[in-house]
Scaffold this motif. Sequence first.
Motif, PDB file in Angstrom:
ATOM      1  N   THR A  58       0.828  -1.207   0.000  1.00 20.87           N
ATOM      2  CA  THR A  58       0.000   0.000   0.000  1.00 20.87           C
ATOM      3  C   THR A  58       0.861   1.255   0.000  1.00 20.87           C
ATOM      4  OG1 THR A  58      -1.786  -1.133   1.191  1.00 20.87           O
ATOM      5  CG2 THR A  58      -1.749   1.279   1.294  1.00 20.87           C
ATOM      6  N   LEU A  59       1.853   1.283   0.873  1.00 22.79           N
ATOM      7  CA  LEU A  59       2.685   2.480   1.027  1.00 22.79           C
ATOM      8  C   LEU A  59       3.472   2.798  -0.236  1.00 22.79           C
ATOM      9  CD1 LEU A  59       3.949   1.778   4.654  1.00 22.79           C
ATOM     10  CD2 LEU A  59       2.316   3.554   3.964  1.00 22.79           C
ATOM     11  N   LYS A  60       3.840   1.799  -1.002  1.00 19.38           N
ATOM     12  CA  LYS A  60       4.559   2.024  -2.254  1.00 19.38           C
ATOM     13  C   LYS A  60       3.761   2.877  -3.228  1.00 19.38           C
ATOM     14  CE  LYS A  60       7.709  -1.934  -2.633  1.00 19.38           C
ATOM     15  NZ  LYS A  60       7.999  -3.197  -3.357  1.00 19.38           N
ATOM     16  N   GLN A  61       2.460   2.860  -3.091  1.00 15.68           N
ATOM     17  CA  GLN A  61       1.589   3.606  -3.996  1.00 15.68           C
ATOM     18  C   GLN A  61       1.278   5.018  -3.482  1.00 15.68           C
ATOM     19  OE1 GLN A  61      -1.750   1.068  -5.617  1.00 15.68           O
ATOM     20  NE2 GLN A  61      -0.994  -0.370  -4.070  1.00 15.68           N
ATOM     21  N   LEU A  62       1.933   5.415  -2.379  1.00 13.61           N
ATOM     22  CA  LEU A  62       1.650   6.708  -1.754  1.00 13.61           C
ATOM     23  C   LEU A  62       2.955   7.487  -1.560  1.00 13.61           C
ATOM     24  CD1 LEU A  62      -0.809   5.277   0.905  1.00 13.61           C
ATOM     25  CD2 LEU A  62      -1.454   6.547  -1.150  1.00 13.61           C
ATOM     26  N   PRO A  63       3.578   7.926  -2.648  1.00 15.84           N
ATOM     27  CA  PRO A  63       4.891   8.570  -2.551  1.00 15.84           C
ATOM     28  C   PRO A  63       4.881   9.919  -1.825  1.00 15.84           C
ATOM     29  CG  PRO A  63       3.995   8.792  -4.769  1.00 15.84           C
ATOM     30  CD  PRO A  63       3.110   7.833  -4.037  1.00 15.84           C
ATOM     31  N   GLY A  64       3.724  10.548  -1.712  1.00 10.03           N
ATOM     32  CA  GLY A  64       3.658  11.849  -1.058  1.00 10.03           C
ATOM     33  C   GLY A  64       3.481  11.792   0.446  1.00 10.03           C
ATOM     34  N   LEU A  65       3.306  10.607   0.985  1.00  9.46           N
ATOM     35  CA  LEU A  65       3.031  10.472   2.415  1.00  9.46           C
ATOM     36  C   LEU A  65       4.280  10.771   3.242  1.00  9.46           C
ATOM     37  CD1 LEU A  65       0.525   9.685   4.092  1.00  9.46           C
ATOM     38  CD2 LEU A  65       1.386   7.347   4.153  1.00  9.46           C
ATOM     39  N   GLY A  87      11.656   7.185   4.633  1.00  9.72           N
ATOM     40  CA  GLY A  87      11.504   8.535   5.152  1.00  9.72           C
ATOM     41  C   GLY A  87      10.108   8.936   5.572  1.00  9.72           C
ATOM     42  N   ILE A  88       9.284   7.959   5.913  1.00  7.30           N
ATOM     43  CA  ILE A  88       7.940   8.265   6.421  1.00  7.30           C
ATOM     44  C   ILE A  88       7.984   8.178   7.944  1.00  7.30           C
ATOM     45  CG2 ILE A  88       5.507   7.637   6.407  1.00  7.30           C
ATOM     46  CD1 ILE A  88       6.007   6.218   3.724  1.00  7.30           C
ATOM     47  N   VAL A  89       7.661   9.251   8.602  1.00  8.32           N
ATOM     48  CA  VAL A  89       7.674   9.272  10.065  1.00  8.32           C
ATOM     49  C   VAL A  89       6.395   8.623  10.600  1.00  8.32           C
ATOM     50  CG1 VAL A  89       7.646  10.764  12.110  1.00  8.32           C
ATOM     51  CG2 VAL A  89       9.131  11.315  10.172  1.00  8.32           C
ATOM     52  N   VAL A  90       6.539   7.804  11.619  1.00 11.19           N
ATOM     53  CA  VAL A  90       5.398   7.187  12.304  1.00 11.19           C
ATOM     54  C   VAL A  90       5.406   7.658  13.753  1.00 11.19           C
ATOM     55  CG1 VAL A  90       4.267   5.039  12.992  1.00 11.19           C
ATOM     56  CG2 VAL A  90       5.517   5.158  10.815  1.00 11.19           C
ATOM     57  N   SER A  91       4.305   8.243  14.184  1.00  6.55           N
ATOM     58  CA  SER A  91       4.173   8.666  15.584  1.00  6.55           C
ATOM     59  C   SER A  91       3.033   7.904  16.234  1.00  6.55           C
ATOM     60  CB  SER A  91       3.917  10.176  15.683  1.00  6.55           C
ATOM     61  OG  SER A  91       2.663  10.508  15.099  1.00  6.55           O
ATOM     62  N   ASN A  92       3.085   7.795  17.556  1.00 12.96           N
ATOM     63  CA  ASN A  92       2.011   7.098  18.264  1.00 12.96           C
ATOM     64  C   ASN A  92       1.587   7.888  19.500  1.00 12.96           C
ATOM     65  OD1 ASN A  92       4.160   6.604  20.026  1.00 12.96           O
ATOM     66  ND2 ASN A  92       3.564   4.488  20.402  1.00 12.96           N
ATOM     67  N   GLY A 305       8.570  20.842  12.541  1.00 14.30           N
ATOM     68  CA  GLY A 305       9.959  20.414  12.421  1.00 14.30           C
ATOM     69  C   GLY A 305      10.543  19.779  13.652  1.00 14.30           C
ATOM     70  N   SER A 306       9.693  19.449  14.613  1.00 15.60           N
ATOM     71  CA  SER A 306      10.186  18.830  15.852  1.00 15.60           C
ATOM     72  C   SER A 306       9.306  17.624  16.195  1.00 15.60           C
ATOM     73  CB  SER A 306      10.172  19.836  17.000  1.00 15.60           C
ATOM     74  OG  SER A 306       8.870  20.421  17.149  1.00 15.60           O
ATOM     75  N   ALA A 307       9.354  16.627  15.320  1.00 20.88           N
ATOM     76  CA  ALA A 307       8.507  15.448  15.478  1.00 20.88           C
ATOM     77  C   ALA A 307       8.669  14.829  16.863  1.00 20.88           C
ATOM     78  CB  ALA A 307       8.849  14.422  14.411  1.00 20.88           C
ATOM     79  N   ARG A 308       7.561  14.357  17.432  1.00 24.25           N
ATOM     80  CA  ARG A 308       7.558  13.774  18.772  1.00 24.25           C
ATOM     81  C   ARG A 308       6.834  12.437  18.737  1.00 24.25           C
ATOM     82  NH1 ARG A 308       3.544  16.636  22.791  1.00 24.25           N
ATOM     83  NH2 ARG A 308       2.490  14.620  22.749  1.00 24.25           N
ATOM     84  N   ASN A 309       7.073  11.654  19.775  1.00 23.87           N
ATOM     85  CA  ASN A 309       6.467  10.316  19.885  1.00 23.87           C
ATOM     86  C   ASN A 309       6.737   9.475  18.636  1.00 23.87           C
ATOM     87  OD1 ASN A 309       5.543  11.204  22.333  1.00 23.87           O
ATOM     88  ND2 ASN A 309       3.374  11.105  21.836  1.00 23.87           N
ATOM     89  N   VAL A 310       7.948   9.596  18.125  1.00 23.18           N
ATOM     90  CA  VAL A 310       8.319   8.899  16.898  1.00 23.18           C
ATOM     91  C   VAL A 310       8.696   7.460  17.210  1.00 23.18           C
ATOM     92  CG1 VAL A 310       9.988   8.811  15.004  1.00 23.18           C
ATOM     93  CG2 VAL A 310       9.067  11.024  15.769  1.00 23.18           C
ATOM     94  N   VAL A 311       8.104   6.534  16.461  1.00 20.85           N
ATOM     95  CA  VAL A 311       8.445   5.119  16.624  1.00 20.85           C
ATOM     96  C   VAL A 311       9.189   4.594  15.411  1.00 20.85           C
ATOM     97  CG1 VAL A 311       6.573   4.610  18.212  1.00 20.85           C
ATOM     98  CG2 VAL A 311       6.165   4.417  15.768  1.00 20.85           C
ATOM     99  N   ALA A 312       9.132   5.312  14.288  1.00 23.28           N
ATOM    100  CA  ALA A 312       9.853   4.905  13.069  1.00 23.28           C
ATOM    101  C   ALA A 312       9.949   6.101  12.151  1.00 23.28           C
ATOM    102  CB  ALA A 312       9.132   3.756  12.368  1.00 23.28           C
ATOM    103  N   GLY A 313      10.961   6.075  11.287  1.00 21.67           N
ATOM    104  CA  GLY A 313      11.115   7.141  10.307  1.00 21.67           C
ATOM    105  C   GLY A 313      12.326   7.991  10.553  1.00 21.67           C
TER     106      GLY A 313
END
Length: 313
Positions: A58-65, A87-92, A305-313
């Motif tokens: 699915t993510l391969k088809q969403l280059p702008g995410l 380079g997709i940031v994942v927060s929780n 520009g200060s991502a928080r609660n990042v689990v991946a990316g």
Amino acid sequence: MSHKIVFLDRETLDANVRKPNFPHDYTEYAQTAPDQIVERLKGATICITNKVPLREATLKQLPGLKLIAVAATGTDVIDKAYTSANGIVVSNIRNYAFNTLPEHVFALLFALRRNLVNYYNSVRQGRWGYANQFCYFDYPIYDIAGSTLGIVGYGALGKEIEKRATALGMKVLINDVTDVPNKVDIPTILREADVITLNLPLTPETKNMIGAKEFASMKKSACIINTARGGIIDEQALADALRNGVIAGAGMDVLTVEPPKNGNILLDPTIPNLIITPHVAWASKEAMQVLADQLVDNIDAFVAGSARNVVAG
């Protein structure tokens, strides 16, 4: 830059979601089926999901995410290997269920230790009217005070559970994947605990970590509670353990497949002393609003520009 935000499963969150503090286009859907994900996220830079899975295909088809903001603590629905590599940031969401989940654990604990469901059902079925005295003792009742609680998973929620257990006069045994004070091993908890509560994520290491062998090592009077993730307990083994009196009871707020549209072995009403709730331990009104506020805080922080609660990316 104006961001396009899409919330794929808004129905999973019964709270007010305020507007983020930056120019954006916002769309929400009550629910999203797997075959609708790509179309709905076309052009999106920020995706909000609770339980809608986002895998590599699915993510391969969403280059702008650019950001996947998970409206939950667990992120097992996200292919984090792919997001990290692309380079997709994942927060929780963190530390929002500090009251609601521990309270649900203790609601199940009290119901199981005092056999409330069995007594309630037997009274409704007329059993009390046939008793030879003012009460009857068909089901054993155990005190909470003085009993031993085993906490497997000693994060923020495990610590909150410990506070409540101590206040009730329980002895507490703790296990965690990290080194923590007074940590004991799993075999000791299985052997000594009157109640075990699971509060850890579902990973390849924790999948089916409680099965037939583990149930056999527990006290026959012991109960187990899972408010974490389905799959940590082997469901067939649990059904067998309860039917055969290997353990005394279980409280489950999670199943391996949710919702169980095709059924589940644990939904058999003949399984004794099993309480199942529909994944609502996290869902007090107060907790859901804390979650919603933190969700938008995460999105605002990422755009600033200060991502928080990042689990991946």
